[in-house]
Write a protein that holds these residues in place. Structure first.
Motif, mmCIF file in Angstrom:
data_model
loop_
_atom_site.group_PDB
_atom_site.id
_atom_site.type_symbol
_atom_site.label_atom_id
_atom_site.label_comp_id
_atom_site.label_asym_id
_atom_site.label_seq_id
_atom_site.Cartn_x
_atom_site.Cartn_y
_atom_site.Cartn_z
ATOM 1 N N LEU A 129 1.258 -1.127 -0.647
ATOM 2 C CA LEU A 129 -0.724 -0.157 0.082
ATOM 3 C C LEU A 129 1.143 1.044 0.146
ATOM 4 C CD1 LEU A 129 -3.112 -1.033 2.641
ATOM 5 C CD2 LEU A 129 -2.572 -1.671 0.177
ATOM 6 N N ASP A 130 0.693 2.619 -0.437
ATOM 7 C CA ASP A 130 0.990 3.431 -0.525
ATOM 8 C C ASP A 130 0.582 4.598 1.016
ATOM 9 O OD1 ASP A 130 2.155 3.220 -2.652
ATOM 10 O OD2 ASP A 130 0.701 4.138 -3.809
ATOM 11 N N VAL A 131 1.040 5.202 1.676
ATOM 12 C CA VAL A 131 0.151 5.838 2.275
ATOM 13 C C VAL A 131 0.710 6.674 2.158
ATOM 14 C CG1 VAL A 131 0.329 6.746 5.348
ATOM 15 C CG2 VAL A 131 1.312 3.661 4.131
ATOM 16 N N LEU A 132 -0.033 7.444 2.228
ATOM 17 C CA LEU A 132 -1.035 9.198 1.867
ATOM 18 C C LEU A 132 -1.059 10.115 2.367
ATOM 19 C CD1 LEU A 132 -3.607 8.812 -1.314
ATOM 20 C CD2 LEU A 132 -1.226 8.229 -1.587
ATOM 21 N N GLU A 133 -1.292 9.763 3.728
ATOM 22 C CA GLU A 133 -1.553 10.511 4.582
ATOM 23 C C GLU A 133 -1.518 9.923 5.886
ATOM 24 O OE1 GLU A 133 -2.718 12.828 8.579
ATOM 25 O OE2 GLU A 133 -4.355 11.525 6.667
ATOM 26 N N ALA A 134 -1.117 9.932 6.829
ATOM 27 C CA ALA A 134 -0.975 9.331 8.663
ATOM 28 C C ALA A 134 -1.056 9.887 9.853
ATOM 29 C CB ALA A 134 -0.277 7.826 8.435
ATOM 30 N N HIS A 135 -2.401 9.838 10.723
ATOM 31 C CA HIS A 135 -1.632 11.006 11.751
ATOM 32 C C HIS A 135 -2.398 10.180 13.387
ATOM 33 C CE1 HIS A 135 -5.789 11.748 10.451
ATOM 34 N NE2 HIS A 135 -6.082 12.766 11.580
ATOM 35 N N HIS A 136 -1.780 10.654 14.284
ATOM 36 C CA HIS A 136 -2.860 10.008 15.623
ATOM 37 C C HIS A 136 -3.864 11.187 15.866
ATOM 38 C CE1 HIS A 136 0.226 7.549 15.546
ATOM 39 N NE2 HIS A 136 -0.481 5.960 15.829
ATOM 40 N N GLY A 137 -5.167 10.665 16.410
ATOM 41 C CA GLY A 137 -6.347 12.290 16.380
ATOM 42 C C GLY A 137 -6.921 11.616 18.412
ATOM 43 N N LYS A 138 -6.760 12.577 18.943
ATOM 44 C CA LYS A 138 -7.607 12.625 20.078
ATOM 45 C C LYS A 138 -9.417 12.029 20.391
ATOM 46 C CE LYS A 138 -4.373 15.564 22.872
ATOM 47 N NZ LYS A 138 -3.986 16.866 22.980
ATOM 48 N N LEU A 139 -9.529 11.366 21.198
ATOM 49 C CA LEU A 139 -10.907 11.312 21.446
ATOM 50 C C LEU A 139 -11.369 11.802 22.842
ATOM 51 C CD1 LEU A 139 -11.568 7.408 20.296
ATOM 52 C CD2 LEU A 139 -11.840 9.532 19.144
ATOM 53 N N PRO A 140 -12.500 12.117 22.835
ATOM 54 C CA PRO A 140 -13.190 12.941 23.874
ATOM 55 C C PRO A 140 -13.086 11.663 25.302
ATOM 56 C CG PRO A 140 -14.695 13.189 22.635
ATOM 57 C CD PRO A 140 -13.445 12.120 21.616
ATOM 58 N N VAL A 141 -12.743 11.856 26.064
ATOM 59 C CA VAL A 141 -12.622 11.457 28.000
ATOM 60 C C VAL A 141 -12.946 12.405 28.273
ATOM 61 C CG1 VAL A 141 -11.103 9.684 26.792
ATOM 62 C CG2 VAL A 141 -9.481 12.007 27.900
ATOM 63 N N ARG A 142 -12.770 12.068 29.652
ATOM 64 C CA ARG A 142 -13.289 12.912 30.592
ATOM 65 C C ARG A 142 -12.025 13.143 31.905
ATOM 66 N NH1 ARG A 142 -18.435 9.675 33.592
ATOM 67 N NH2 ARG A 142 -19.327 9.202 31.760
ATOM 68 N N SER A 143 -11.993 13.680 32.727
ATOM 69 C CA SER A 143 -10.768 14.496 32.813
ATOM 70 C C SER A 143 -9.855 13.451 33.629
ATOM 71 C CB SER A 143 -11.082 15.762 33.357
ATOM 72 O OG SER A 143 -11.300 17.059 32.852
ATOM 73 N N TYR A 144 -8.747 12.942 34.118
ATOM 74 C CA TYR A 144 -8.039 11.736 34.448
ATOM 75 C C TYR A 144 -8.299 11.110 34.243
ATOM 76 C CZ TYR A 144 -8.030 15.768 37.750
ATOM 77 O OH TYR A 144 -7.866 17.609 37.902
ATOM 78 N N ASP A 145 -9.346 10.758 33.507
ATOM 79 C CA ASP A 145 -9.530 9.398 32.562
ATOM 80 C C ASP A 145 -8.149 8.829 31.306
ATOM 81 O OD1 ASP A 145 -11.874 8.768 33.431
ATOM 82 O OD2 ASP A 145 -12.159 8.248 31.730
ATOM 83 N N GLU A 146 -7.654 7.661 31.423
ATOM 84 C CA GLU A 146 -6.311 7.469 30.371
ATOM 85 C C GLU A 146 -6.783 7.759 28.582
ATOM 86 O OE1 GLU A 146 -5.736 3.360 27.647
ATOM 87 O OE2 GLU A 146 -5.763 3.421 30.080
ATOM 88 N N PRO A 147 -6.432 8.834 28.337
ATOM 89 C CA PRO A 147 -6.007 9.182 26.957
ATOM 90 C C PRO A 147 -6.568 8.347 26.039
ATOM 91 C CG PRO A 147 -4.207 10.230 28.190
ATOM 92 C CD PRO A 147 -4.821 8.790 28.431
ATOM 93 N N ARG A 148 -7.483 8.762 25.959
ATOM 94 C CA ARG A 148 -8.561 7.753 24.553
ATOM 95 C C ARG A 148 -7.904 8.427 22.588
ATOM 96 N NH1 ARG A 148 -10.069 2.740 25.531
ATOM 97 N NH2 ARG A 148 -10.061 2.562 28.049
ATOM 98 N N GLY A 149 -7.597 7.366 21.800
ATOM 99 C CA GLY A 149 -7.722 8.472 20.518
ATOM 100 C C GLY A 149 -7.990 7.146 19.522
ATOM 101 N N TYR A 150 -7.353 7.648 18.343
ATOM 102 C CA TYR A 150 -7.595 6.433 16.977
ATOM 103 C C TYR A 150 -6.200 6.749 16.428
ATOM 104 C CZ TYR A 150 -8.619 11.281 14.782
ATOM 105 O OH TYR A 150 -8.717 12.296 14.663
ATOM 106 N N GLY A 151 -5.886 5.820 15.010
ATOM 107 C CA GLY A 151 -4.017 5.964 14.772
ATOM 108 C C GLY A 151 -5.531 5.529 12.905
#
Length: 234
Positions: A84-106
């Motif tokens: 596969l050709d990778v044209l763009e890639a990043h990680h982004g944040k998902l909404p979480v409550r204060s002091y919760d473990e960070p969650r996101g997506y690749g």
């Protein structure tokens, strides 16, 4: 009976919760190499600030490419094969409550040569039921409107009758098999899945993955789908 899609128009997508590499690494590498994914959606990768070298090392061991980048202390990412050709890639944040473990997506925009691009995204949803639906909505919004050709998957921490699972399946039909994914040693519930746009039908390959190696590798079973991307052919 429809003719199977040619391999030239198929990409293999796997989703796998690897429990921060706490288990039998040799078994994990063996399983991933046997799957031979073109897109590997990962959850629970090591997430501390200096752990990038461990993820890059795993990518080398399994013969895949990892795009790296800022991860916001999240445990979700993805890897790709050289098909596969990778044209763009990043990680982004998902909404979480204060002091919760960070969650996101690749998330990555990838292209099989001779085809138009599609978006691939890995996600790992909250253990708290009320938080999962906003996380899915945030992921879909991040992909863009209208939703491009897309495949997403991961550990939903929810079974198929849950409202978040159903919401995701309403946007991107489920393409993974109806099989338990947790735990690897005693599979009894399905909390991992793969979902893809309607123009990207999926089929489940039959893989001879030894049960004892699956149980040694991590606490989840991998989910594997062959996506027919013929509709994206130029």
């Amino acid at each position: 009976m429809p003719r199977p899609a040619r391999r030239d128009h198929v990409i293999r997508v796997a989703s796998y919760n690897i429990r921060a590499l706490k288990d039998d690494r040799a078994a994990l590498v063996e399983i991933i190499r046997a799957i031979a994914p073109d897109v590997l959606l990962l959850q629970e990768v090591p997430r501390h600030p200096v752990s990038g070298h461990r993820i890059a090392g795993l990518a080398d061991e399994v013969g895949l490419t990892w795009f790296g980048g800022k991860r916001f202390r999240m445990s979700t990412t993805l890897m790709t094969s050289l098909r596969l050709d990778v044209l763009e890639a990043h990680h982004g944040k998902l909404p979480v409550r204060s002091y919760d473990e960070p969650r996101g997506y690749g998330m990555a925009t990838v292209r099989l040569p001779g085809h138009r691009p599609l978006v691939a995204a890995s996600l790992h949803l909250s253990l708290r039921g009320t938080d999962r639906l906003p996380e899915v909505e945030a992921l879909l919004a991040a992909a863009g409107t209208p939703t491009p050709p897309m495949v997403t998957g991961g550990d939903l921490n929810e079974e198929p009758k849950g409202k978040t699972w159903r919401r995701l399946a309403s946007a991107l039909p489920e393409v993974s098999a109806d099989r338990p994914t947790y735990s690897a040693s005693r599979p009894h519930k399905r909390i991992d899945g793969i979902f893809a746009s309607a123009e990207l039908p999926g089929s489940t390959p039959e893989l001879a993955l030894p049960a004892e190696r699956l149980a040694a590798a991590t606490d989840h079973l991998p989910v594997v789908v062959d996506l027919d991307v013929s509709a994206l052919a130029d």
